[in-house]
Enzyme design. Structure first.
Site, PDB file in Angstrom:
ATOM      1  CE1 TYR A  80      -7.662   1.225  -0.556  1.00 46.48           C
ATOM      2  CE2 TYR A  80      -5.298   1.424  -0.432  1.00 46.48           C
ATOM      3  CZ  TYR A  80      -6.170   2.228  -1.408  1.00 46.48           C
ATOM      4  OH  TYR A  80      -6.279   2.372  -1.987  1.00 46.48           O
ATOM      5  CD  GLU A 118      -9.610   2.399  -3.344  1.00 45.00           C
ATOM      6  OE1 GLU A 118      -8.807   3.019  -3.477  1.00 45.00           O
ATOM      7  OE2 GLU A 118     -10.702   2.197  -3.557  1.00 45.00           O
TER       8      GLU A 118
END
Ligand code: GDP
Ligand code: MN
Length: 380
Positions: free
Chosen positions: A101, A190
């Site tokens: 991530y 993101e």
């Protein structure tokens, strides 16, 4: 403005962040054609402006054109958290060895962009932050100093990313993502998951991208990406009614007069231990129609369990607002508890009007905090 995954990936691609090749499709036939074009296994992905598409059945692997057409048929028209799927992104399927991530957001407290990186990707980042905070590396970038490679290295070591081949690729992606973030006037970028393939290639499998609305004039190409159809249906309804409304994800519906008071109302509901369902500003008025319109918008959100009316009368007169509330309750069938706090011009008269009428679901409280506590208590 939120971008769809495929739009965010287009920006990633421009900055050299590795993404899979794909095609947009709006019908099962187009999905088949896209799969034929791409060849091999593809992934059919709902393009809606909300997360958690995978869990909701909006992301599916397909073995070829026939299967892609079928999966497209399954996904088109799905309702994912109130967003109906009208577009699909068909991309070449990736083999996944690991899911990481990586994101950049604004840390308003620190007044700096904040990088977050963890090797525990694929799940919701809030969950990692809660259950395994040590696994989440965080790093602020000084916007004046700008990005420096040593910072990215610190981030990578912080996330305990040990493989040199991965380190090198993630370092490059971190640098490109920062440039993409700054040059696009983004508020959020993101990548979840940032994957490592079995061959050791690192790439962005998803994109969440928010661009500052106030900077869109500098980015006509990005401004053009706005998907009018995909806007939140409640916010669209509110805009049609002329109500200033922002949907949030809690249970206490909020109605205030003036943007400042409405924002404070959001805060005080949180202080009282509740979660606001929305921001809604009645504006300077308070006439019955304005109250009816606002209540119509607020009560359309099925998550709302109680409503908190917070009115400070300046030019707005509390007696008029009280009459507006009663008129609205006459016109509409609302069984939710409504907590009212009235203060300022003609507040006594306003409270008396409400006390005389005394609808069973109406609760009048003397202060903002007491009213917030009551509204939170009733939102069960
Ligand atoms: P989200 O659920 O809205 O965050 O959508 P994502 O784009 O993140 O996809 C959800 C999940 O689907 C990912 O975490 C992956 O596990 C899986 N997925 C997406 N694309 C691929 C792919 O190309 N290959 C494989 N094997 N899985 C994929
Ligand atoms: Mn994702």
């Amino acid at each position: 403005m939120d971008l769809h995954e495929y739009q965010g990936k287009e920006l990633f691609r421009r900055y050299g962040i590795p993404v899979s090749e794909g095609r947009l499709a709006t019908t099962p036939e187009e999905a088949r054609a896209a799969a034929e074009d791409l060849g091999g296994q593809v992934v059919v992905k709902a393009q809606v402006l909300t997360g958690g598409r995978g869990k909701a059945g909006g992301v599916k692997l397909a073995d070829g054109p026939d299967d892609a057409e079928q999966k497209a048929r399954d996904i088109l028209g799905l309702d994912i958290r109130g967003h109906v799927v009208r577009k699909l992104w068909i991309e070449r399927a990736s083999d996944i060895a690991k899911e990481y991530y990586l994101s950049i957001t604004f840390d308003r407290g620190a007044k700096r962009p904040l990088f977050m990186l963890t090797t525990e990707g694929g799940v919701e980042i809030e969950q990692v932050a809660e259950e395994n905070p040590d696994a989440l590396a965080r790093l602020h970038v000084d916007p004046l100093e700008g990005y420096q490679p040593y910072q990215a290295r610190r981030l990578i070591y912080g996330a305990r990313l040990a493989d040199p081949n991965e380190q090198k690729q993630v370092l490059a992606i971190v640098e490109k993502l920062y440039r993409c973030f700054v040059e696009s006037d983004a508020m959020l970028t993101e990548i979840n998951p940032l994957i490592v393939t079995p061959e050791g290639e690192v790439k962005a499998l998803d994109s969440k991208f928010t661009v500052d609305d106030s900077a869109l004039f500098r980015h006509p190409d990005v401004a053009e990406m706005r998907d009018v159809e995909a806007a939140d249906p409640l916010e669209t309804f509110a805009r049609e009614k002329g109500v200033t409304y922002v949907k949030l994800d809690g249970e206490v519906g909020i109605l205030g007069n003036g943007a400042g008071l409405s924002m404070s109302t959001v805060d005080v509901v949180v202080v009282a231990g509740g979660r606001p369902a929305n921001f809604c500003d009645l504006g300077g008025g308070g006439d019955a129609q304005g109250v009816v319109d606002a209540l119509e918008v607020i009560t359309r959100d099925p998550q709302v369990k109680s409503i908190f009316f917070n009115i400070f009368g300046g030019i707005t007169r509390c007696d008029e607002v009280a009459r507006g509330i009663l008129a609205a309750l006459d016109q509409m069938d609302i069984s939710l508890p409504i907590v009212v706090r009235l203060d300022g011009t003609n507040a006594e008269e306003g409270r008396r009007i409400l006390a005389d009428a005394a609808p069973p679901n109406l609760h009048v409280e003397p202060t903002m905090l007491e009213a917030a506590e009551r509204a939170v208590e009733l939102a069960v």
